[in-house]
Design an enzyme around this catalytic site. Sequence first.
Site, PDB file in Angstrom:
ATOM      1  N   CYS A   1       0.805  -1.218   0.000  1.00 32.18           N
ATOM      2  CA  CYS A   1       0.000   0.000   0.000  1.00 32.18           C
ATOM      3  C   CYS A   1       0.843   1.276   0.000  1.00 32.18           C
ATOM      4  CB  CYS A   1      -0.883  -0.022   1.248  1.00 32.18           C
ATOM      5  SG  CYS A   1      -2.352   0.940   0.993  1.00 32.18           S
TER       6      CYS A   1
ATOM      7  N   ASP B   1      -6.171  -3.007  11.499  1.00 29.30           N
ATOM      8  CA  ASP B   1      -4.920  -2.236  11.491  1.00 29.30           C
ATOM      9  C   ASP B   1      -4.530  -1.876  12.930  1.00 29.30           C
ATOM     10  OD1 ASP B   1      -2.788  -0.729  10.552  1.00 29.30           O
ATOM     11  OD2 ASP B   1      -3.979   0.313   9.040  1.00 29.30           O
TER      12      ASP B   1
HETATM   13  O1  LIG Z   1      -0.604   5.173   4.527  1.00 31.77           O
HETATM   14  C1  LIG Z   1      -1.132   6.236   4.886  1.00 31.77           C
HETATM   15  O2  LIG Z   1      -0.510   7.287   4.872  1.00 31.77           O
HETATM   16  C2  LIG Z   1      -2.558   6.243   5.351  1.00 31.77           C
HETATM   17  C3  LIG Z   1      -3.165   7.459   5.659  1.00 31.77           C
HETATM   18  C4  LIG Z   1      -4.467   7.500   6.096  1.00 31.77           C
HETATM   19  C5  LIG Z   1      -5.183   6.334   6.239  1.00 31.77           C
HETATM   20  C6  LIG Z   1      -4.589   5.107   5.932  1.00 31.77           C
HETATM   21  C7  LIG Z   1      -3.274   5.051   5.499  1.00 31.77           C
HETATM   22  N1  LIG Z   1      -2.646   3.830   5.237  1.00 31.77           N
HETATM   23  C8  LIG Z   1      -3.281   2.610   5.502  1.00 31.77           C
HETATM   24  C9  LIG Z   1      -2.652   1.346   5.012  1.00 31.77           C
HETATM   25  O3  LIG Z   1      -3.235   0.591   4.261  1.00 31.77           O
HETATM   26  C10 LIG Z   1      -1.392   0.865   5.559  1.00 31.77           C
HETATM   27  O4  LIG Z   1      -0.891  -0.059   4.652  1.00 31.77           O
HETATM   28  C11 LIG Z   1      -1.671   0.148   6.863  1.00 31.77           C
HETATM   29  O5  LIG Z   1      -2.091   1.123   7.804  1.00 31.77           O
HETATM   30  C12 LIG Z   1      -0.429  -0.526   7.379  1.00 31.77           C
HETATM   31  O6  LIG Z   1       0.607   0.406   7.506  1.00 31.77           O
HETATM   32  P1  LIG Z   1       2.020  -0.004   8.113  1.00 31.77           P
HETATM   33  O7  LIG Z   1       1.829  -0.177   9.572  1.00 31.77           O
HETATM   34  O8  LIG Z   1       2.921   1.123   7.787  1.00 31.77           O
HETATM   35  O9  LIG Z   1       2.438  -1.252   7.427  1.00 31.77           O
END
Ligand SMILES: O=C(O)c1ccccc1NCC(=O)[C@H](O)[C@H](O)COP(=O)(O)O
Length: 207
Positions: free
Chosen positions: A7, A126
């Site tokens: 993502c 999440d």
């Molecule tokens: O990625 C962002 O900046 C974001 C902003 C606002 C809402 C959601 C967002 N991302 C969500 C995702 O799908 C991420 O992949 C998920 O939270 C996992 O993130 P990580 O902990 O960095 O792998």
Amino acid sequence: MTRIKYCGFTRIDDIQAAAQLGVDAVGMVMTRKSKRFVDIDQAIALRDAVPPFVSTVVLVMDDDAAWVDEIVSRVRPDMLQFHGTETDAECAAHGVRYLKAIAMGEGEGALPRLRAYPGAAGLLLDGHGLGETGGSGQRFDWARMPRDLAQPLVLAGGLTADNVAEAIRTARPWGVDLSSGIETSPGLKDRAKMERFLAAVRAVPSA
Ligand SMILES: O=C(O)c1ccccc1NCC(=O)[C@H](O)[C@H](O)COP(=O)(O)O
């Protein structure tokens, strides 16, 4: 087999590398609350770089319905992913299948929300708290992954190549999703990290 979504893409080379490596889905963040925000033209260019049989997902978070409709009509993602306080009816209103992200970071308060989205194609659990943006590398206790929900569950939050095998063995998710664990900085993906993560997932025997 555990499905994989990467993502927060902002660069065409990164999204093509992910597809070439074999991910099932790629995500673009289109809420202005994000450091990984891409506008409509960038999102169209990214979507056009995605080959057949790889799904494109657009993330939003408490955005105006008119903005989400514009995304749907111009970017034409395969799925939407809602990260805010949108209701099931609000998520469904755009006529596109959707995932609902559930903020597990606030503990037991998350439990009622797990049952509030019967229209969702799947739920993405999440690690962040309610009202916080995702993509921050925060994980939750994987043992809290529910076992009694009909919808496919996607595990997200703080996953890396080093912890994903244990996460899958503990949570038994339909799929995994990550952003910061495959980056050098927000929005900039690292091919070697993407490759290592995929290999780590593929190495876990299926249930
Ligand atoms: O990625 C962002 O900046 C974001 C902003 C606002 C809402 C959601 C967002 N991302 C969500 C995702 O799908 C991420 O992949 C998920 O939270 C996992 O993130 P990580 O902990 O960095 O792998």
